[in-house]
Scaffold this motif. Sequence first.
Motif, PDB file in Angstrom:
ATOM      1  N   THR A   1       0.846  -1.192   0.000  1.00  0.00           N
ATOM      2  CA  THR A   1       0.000   0.000   0.000  1.00  0.00           C
ATOM      3  C   THR A   1       0.881   1.241   0.000  1.00  0.00           C
ATOM      4  N   LEU A   2       0.663   2.090  -0.983  1.00  0.00           N
ATOM      5  CA  LEU A   2       1.489   3.279  -1.136  1.00  0.00           C
ATOM      6  C   LEU A   2       0.960   4.426  -0.273  1.00  0.00           C
ATOM      7  N   GLY A   3       1.847   5.357   0.006  1.00  0.00           N
ATOM      8  CA  GLY A   3       1.467   6.586   0.687  1.00  0.00           C
ATOM      9  C   GLY A   3       1.380   7.734  -0.317  1.00  0.00           C
ATOM     10  N   ILE A   4       0.947   8.874   0.165  1.00  0.00           N
ATOM     11  CA  ILE A   4       0.836  10.062  -0.681  1.00  0.00           C
ATOM     12  C   ILE A   4       1.227  11.280   0.137  1.00  0.00           C
ATOM     13  N   GLU A   5       1.850  12.259  -0.494  1.00  0.00           N
ATOM     14  CA  GLU A   5       2.235  13.474   0.207  1.00  0.00           C
ATOM     15  C   GLU A   5       2.018  14.672  -0.714  1.00  0.00           C
ATOM     16  N   ASN A   6       2.007  15.861  -0.097  1.00  0.00           N
ATOM     17  CA  ASN A   6       1.923  17.140  -0.819  1.00  0.00           C
ATOM     18  C   ASN A   6       0.623  17.302  -1.617  1.00  0.00           C
TER      19      ASN A   6
ATOM     20  N   THR B   1       2.103   5.178 -11.902  1.00  0.00           N
ATOM     21  CA  THR B   1       1.513   6.505 -12.031  1.00  0.00           C
ATOM     22  C   THR B   1       0.150   6.507 -11.335  1.00  0.00           C
ATOM     23  N   PHE B   2      -0.442   7.677 -11.221  1.00  0.00           N
ATOM     24  CA  PHE B   2      -1.720   7.732 -10.502  1.00  0.00           C
ATOM     25  C   PHE B   2      -2.527   8.942 -10.960  1.00  0.00           C
ATOM     26  N   THR B   3      -3.810   8.885 -10.660  1.00  0.00           N
ATOM     27  CA  THR B   3      -4.695  10.037 -10.809  1.00  0.00           C
ATOM     28  C   THR B   3      -5.368  10.278  -9.463  1.00  0.00           C
ATOM     29  N   ALA B   4      -5.713  11.543  -9.226  1.00  0.00           N
ATOM     30  CA  ALA B   4      -6.369  11.920  -7.974  1.00  0.00           C
ATOM     31  C   ALA B   4      -7.683  12.627  -8.299  1.00  0.00           C
ATOM     32  N   THR B   5      -8.698  12.374  -7.485  1.00  0.00           N
ATOM     33  CA  THR B   5     -10.005  13.002  -7.651  1.00  0.00           C
ATOM     34  C   THR B   5     -10.443  13.563  -6.303  1.00  0.00           C
ATOM     35  N   ALA B   6     -10.904  14.805  -6.320  1.00  0.00           N
ATOM     36  CA  ALA B   6     -11.357  15.456  -5.091  1.00  0.00           C
ATOM     37  C   ALA B   6     -12.846  15.794  -5.217  1.00  0.00           C
ATOM     38  N   SER B   7     -13.616  15.424  -4.196  1.00  0.00           N
ATOM     39  CA  SER B   7     -15.063  15.644  -4.250  1.00  0.00           C
ATOM     40  C   SER B   7     -15.565  16.199  -2.921  1.00  0.00           C
TER      41      SER B   7
ATOM     42  N   GLY C   1      -0.919  20.040  -7.147  1.00  0.00           N
ATOM     43  CA  GLY C   1      -1.449  19.662  -5.835  1.00  0.00           C
ATOM     44  C   GLY C   1      -1.963  18.250  -5.727  1.00  0.00           C
ATOM     45  N   GLU C   2      -1.894  17.475  -6.832  1.00  0.00           N
ATOM     46  CA  GLU C   2      -2.354  16.088  -6.764  1.00  0.00           C
ATOM     47  C   GLU C   2      -1.489  15.242  -5.836  1.00  0.00           C
ATOM     48  N   GLY C   3      -0.278  15.702  -5.556  1.00  0.00           N
ATOM     49  CA  GLY C   3       0.587  15.000  -4.620  1.00  0.00           C
ATOM     50  C   GLY C   3       1.626  14.125  -5.287  1.00  0.00           C
ATOM     51  N   ASN C   4       2.370  13.408  -4.457  1.00  0.00           N
ATOM     52  CA  ASN C   4       3.429  12.509  -4.925  1.00  0.00           C
ATOM     53  C   ASN C   4       3.297  11.176  -4.205  1.00  0.00           C
ATOM     54  N   LEU C   5       3.452  10.085  -4.956  1.00  0.00           N
ATOM     55  CA  LEU C   5       3.398   8.759  -4.359  1.00  0.00           C
ATOM     56  C   LEU C   5       4.613   8.519  -3.472  1.00  0.00           C
ATOM     57  N   VAL C   6       4.385   7.796  -2.386  1.00  0.00           N
ATOM     58  CA  VAL C   6       5.459   7.454  -1.455  1.00  0.00           C
ATOM     59  C   VAL C   6       5.491   5.933  -1.292  1.00  0.00           C
TER      60      VAL C   6
END
Length: 284
Positions: A118-123, A158-164, A144-149
């Motif tokens: 399980t990856l982390g996320i920052e920023n 790679t990743f995508t981020a969604t904010a709701s 602002g989508e962040g960086n994988l850790v």
Amino acid sequence: MFYVPDGTIMCGFYECEDCGERFLDLRIAPMMICPYCGEVPDMEIGPDEEMPTAVETAMLLEVVEGDDVMLNVSSAVYSSPDAGTHDVAVAFYLTGDDAGNYNLLSSSGTTGVIEPLTLGIENVSIVNSKVYDGNKSAAFTQNGEGNLVGVVADDVVTFTATASYYDENASSDTAKRVTVTFTIYEQDGKHNYNAPSPLTKYAYITPKQLYISGFEIDTTKVYDRTTNVIVRNNGSLDGVVSGDESFVGVSHTVNYYDFNTGIDKPVHANFVLTGSKKNNYKAP
């Protein structure tokens, strides 16, 4: 429970309830004995518990009584580095004063599970507010989508981020909860990672300003001791979000500053929003 290749249910990894040591018992016998303290071990280590490491001590199938021989695990190697259930090749070696009197027939094999990491996320950063637009989407700040850790070196993820927002309604005085979720994409369709856990942020949705067009009044009237202004055309609201038209209306009052006669007298028009979604808007 973890079985050895001969399939006997008496064989498996054990943990001694007295001394806490873990060991692999390969004997076919009615009772297992801890090789460390001589006590009967606790229950076998189930699949939800931590698998003993490759260097933990194992026991032999048959040893002449009184001989000092211990079976040790020198290595345990999965057949694949990817997450999933794979064959595990286990290599053993003998130690003890009488080890030279015994030969190992072969190495052993079993299966093991490599769990996805399980990856982390920052920023991660979202825009502090938005004007009501009828949907729950929130925007990220630049980068602002962040960086994988936690991605292992040389892996490509790679990743995508969604904010709701919690809901789509305006609430300029109270910050609304925003949930940020992530979807990861691995090279070659692998599944070695779990996406970072969702994050909770807070931001505002402010009411949208509306305007009115086509509104017309009579510019003159005969003195009647009232300040009322005659409205010729009520006009229409501009700027209502698509789909909200049936839930937002407007009423108005239009008055002269006073009821006395005069030329170029100021006229004040006051508009009040109505309907179930009126709080999402600012009146003209």
